[in-house]
Design a protein around this motif. Structure first.
Motif, mmCIF file in Angstrom:
data_model
loop_
_atom_site.group_PDB
_atom_site.id
_atom_site.type_symbol
_atom_site.label_atom_id
_atom_site.label_comp_id
_atom_site.label_asym_id
_atom_site.label_seq_id
_atom_site.Cartn_x
_atom_site.Cartn_y
_atom_site.Cartn_z
ATOM 1 N N TRP A 1 2.590 1.014 -0.936
ATOM 2 C CA TRP A 1 1.852 0.007 -0.166
ATOM 3 C C TRP A 1 1.744 0.421 1.295
ATOM 4 N N GLN A 2 2.859 0.812 1.905
ATOM 5 C CA GLN A 2 2.851 1.201 3.316
ATOM 6 C C GLN A 2 1.951 2.411 3.554
ATOM 7 N N ASN A 3 2.011 3.389 2.654
ATOM 8 C CA ASN A 3 1.179 4.584 2.813
ATOM 9 C C ASN A 3 -0.301 4.285 2.620
ATOM 10 N N SER A 4 -0.597 3.214 1.902
ATOM 11 C CA SER A 4 -2.000 2.883 1.640
ATOM 12 C C SER A 4 -2.708 2.373 2.888
ATOM 13 N N SER B 1 -1.134 -9.923 -8.350
ATOM 14 C CA SER B 1 -1.327 -10.868 -7.249
ATOM 15 C C SER B 1 -0.463 -10.444 -6.061
ATOM 16 N N GLN B 2 -0.826 -10.937 -4.879
ATOM 17 C CA GLN B 2 -0.014 -10.648 -3.693
ATOM 18 C C GLN B 2 1.393 -11.216 -3.835
ATOM 19 N N PRO B 3 1.554 -12.447 -4.365
ATOM 20 C CA PRO B 3 2.921 -12.945 -4.539
ATOM 21 C C PRO B 3 3.766 -12.062 -5.468
ATOM 22 N N MET B 4 3.136 -11.493 -6.504
ATOM 23 C CA MET B 4 3.889 -10.616 -7.406
ATOM 24 C C MET B 4 4.266 -9.321 -6.687
ATOM 25 N N ALA C 1 -2.229 -5.201 -3.734
ATOM 26 C CA ALA C 1 -1.941 -5.888 -4.993
ATOM 27 C C ALA C 1 -3.158 -5.843 -5.913
ATOM 28 N N ALA C 2 -4.336 -6.009 -5.346
ATOM 29 C CA ALA C 2 -5.560 -5.943 -6.149
ATOM 30 C C ALA C 2 -5.736 -4.554 -6.760
ATOM 31 N N LEU C 3 -5.369 -3.503 -6.015
ATOM 32 C CA LEU C 3 -5.442 -2.141 -6.559
ATOM 33 C C LEU C 3 -4.519 -1.966 -7.763
#
Length: 104
Positions: free
Chosen positions: A11-14, A28-31, A22-24
Motif C-alpha cells: 500500500w505504501q509503495n503504491s 473494502s477500505q475497512p478490510m 483496497a479497490a485494487l
C-alpha cells in the motif's frame, strides 16, 4: 515478514489512498485497514497480489528439499498444526493459480 507488513508495504509503495489500494485488491477500505492493523488476516490471494505489486521475491536459492527440512525442523510439533495447515493451503492455492503469479 508478517502478512500485515506485506500488505502495508504494498500500500505504501503504491502511493495510493487506502480506498484506492483496497479497490485494487478488490477489498473494502475497512478490510484493508483490518489487514494492516492485524485485526484480520489477509487471504493468500491478497498476500500474493501485494508481493507481486511490491516486487517481493522468494529466494530463488531455496530448494524444495531445504524448505521441507525447515518445515520438518521448525514446525513439527502439535502446536504448529495450524501453521502446517496454512502452508498446505498456500501450496494448494499456488498450484491452482500458478498461471496468475508474476515471476521475476
Amino acid at each position: 515478514m508478517e502478512p500485515k507488513d506485506i500488505v502495508c508495504t504494498a500500500w505504501q509503495n503504491s502511493g495510493s489512498s487506502q480506498v484506492r489500494f483496497a479497490a485494487l485488491l478488490s477489498k473494502s477500505q475497512p478490510m484493508l485497514s483490518k489487514y494492516i492493523s492485524c485485526d484480520a488476516v489477509p487471504p493468500v490471494e491478497v498476500i500474493i497480489l501485494c508481493m507481486n505489486k511490491c516486487g517481493f521475491r522468494l529466494s530463488p536459492n531455496i530448494s524444495a528439499t531445504a524448505l521441507f527440512a525447515r518445515i520438518l525442523k521448525e514446525l513439527s510439533g502439535d502446536v504448529f498444526a495450524d501453521a502446517r495447515l496454512a502452508i498446505n493451503q498456500i501450496l494448494d492455492y499456488i498450484a491452482g493459480h500458478s498461471d496468475r503469479i508474476v515471476r521475476h
